[in-house]
Design a protein around this motif. Sequence first.
Motif, mmCIF file in Angstrom:
data_model
loop_
_atom_site.group_PDB
_atom_site.id
_atom_site.type_symbol
_atom_site.label_atom_id
_atom_site.label_comp_id
_atom_site.label_asym_id
_atom_site.label_seq_id
_atom_site.Cartn_x
_atom_site.Cartn_y
_atom_site.Cartn_z
ATOM 1 N N SER A 1 13.695 -79.235 -18.110
ATOM 2 C CA SER A 1 13.622 -77.971 -16.808
ATOM 3 C C SER A 1 11.903 -77.687 -17.561
ATOM 4 O O SER A 1 11.167 -77.165 -16.880
ATOM 5 N N LYS A 2 11.443 -78.067 -19.349
ATOM 6 C CA LYS A 2 10.246 -77.975 -18.966
ATOM 7 C C LYS A 2 9.145 -78.373 -18.305
ATOM 8 O O LYS A 2 7.829 -77.894 -18.326
ATOM 9 N N HIS A 3 9.789 -79.297 -17.790
ATOM 10 C CA HIS A 3 8.466 -79.744 -16.769
ATOM 11 C C HIS A 3 8.790 -80.007 -15.560
ATOM 12 O O HIS A 3 7.967 -80.599 -14.658
ATOM 13 N N GLU B 1 20.449 -74.759 -22.406
ATOM 14 C CA GLU B 1 19.283 -75.100 -22.175
ATOM 15 C C GLU B 1 19.010 -76.599 -21.372
ATOM 16 O O GLU B 1 19.606 -77.573 -21.494
ATOM 17 N N ASP C 1 17.506 -79.611 -21.137
ATOM 18 C CA ASP C 1 15.656 -79.735 -21.894
ATOM 19 C C ASP C 1 14.587 -80.374 -20.837
ATOM 20 O O ASP C 1 14.052 -80.144 -20.891
ATOM 21 N N SER D 1 12.700 -68.543 -15.053
ATOM 22 C CA SER D 1 13.616 -68.552 -15.847
ATOM 23 C C SER D 1 14.770 -67.444 -14.644
ATOM 24 O O SER D 1 14.055 -66.905 -14.443
#
Length: 398
Positions: A362-364, A358, A360, A369
């Motif tokens: 990239s959630k922001h 993952e 990390d 995907s």
Amino acid sequence: MMMNASSNLSLPDAFLDFLKVNGLEPTIYAACDSLPRYIRLKPGFESQINEIEEEIKCKLNEVGWLPNFYRLPPEVQIANSKAYQEGKIYGIDASSGAAVAALNISPADHVLDLCTAPGAKVCMILDLLGDSGSVTGVDVARHRLAACRTMLLKYGLGDRCRLFVADGTTFSLIPTKLILHLKDSESGEIVLEEKLDLFREWTSKKPWKERKRAAKARESNSSQLALNNTEPELIFYGRHSGVVGCTRDELYRPASFSDVSSCGYDKVLVDAECTHDGSIRHVQKFEHWGWQTLQRRVLDAERTDNLTNLQFRLLSNGFRLLKAEGSLIYSTCSLTVAQNEDVVEKFLSQNASAKLQEIDASKHWPCKSGRIPKTLRFDPLTSQTSGLFVAKFTKLLS
């Protein structure tokens, strides 16, 4: 027949068919008039933002998800600005910055950039490292790597970097540390054992014999790009890159499996050669070059097969040089499945010690995907950036 993807860009039927096969919407290219430009501010010049804004006559809009990146209107040019010429700002797309950020660079990391030219990403890596670690940059094209060297010198970032003209699919040198051969003198002081072939500090003014030897070696190649069976050519190294003080044999000793396990690279970036179909500005150039050139460079099946083979080999070799528990980023500015997910799946099927990670941060990030979980895709509509595919791997302990 041509189809308008925007008011200014008409796409030929062959390219539209190419997009359809890859599940891509032509509307991606409709953003060409509004896609912003991006710059990265060199650390240490934060106090000069107002001055830079006055000079380029526009507001620098901060990219909230990527530190030190700013968004500019698409029509703004920075090449002639004082800030750019004095090395205060870099021209680099935010998606490329995200690929570097995904490496999660730590102090003292030894980093391999396996397709390093033209140099914006390696400069970002060096800025993140600061006064620790090292970067090894490799590229098969000598003239492009020479431009990278010029960039390093312009931005004052060469101290911990070494650059090799070499084939990234076969490059086999691990990070070098300053190797001192010490002995006690009668006075009890530690002195450097004399050697005639030690690398001294780099200078652009090479001795005549060395220039002659390098020229002869280049002439022996049928092409500057045909380097498969030749020794990597070291064209630049900084004082703290691990080269100064080494002998030629020490520098060029090929890496063994045991060497890589303990002394391989902590981080590897493989931003592989591709068809560049994810770059709107690159696709726009075919209006001037001629759409028949697009057929040869992007749509030709044989070229695509050759590229995917090259990408797989670059990824495989970069991973081979990665130390256990290290991280590798594979990225392309293509949006095709063949050059991205297919390469990743083939690589994972043949490398039991490889595992997708993952990203990390990239959630922001404003991205989607990929077709494989944990992989990412930037595109002009979703991300307001150039197109980019990103996958992060780690090497498991054996």
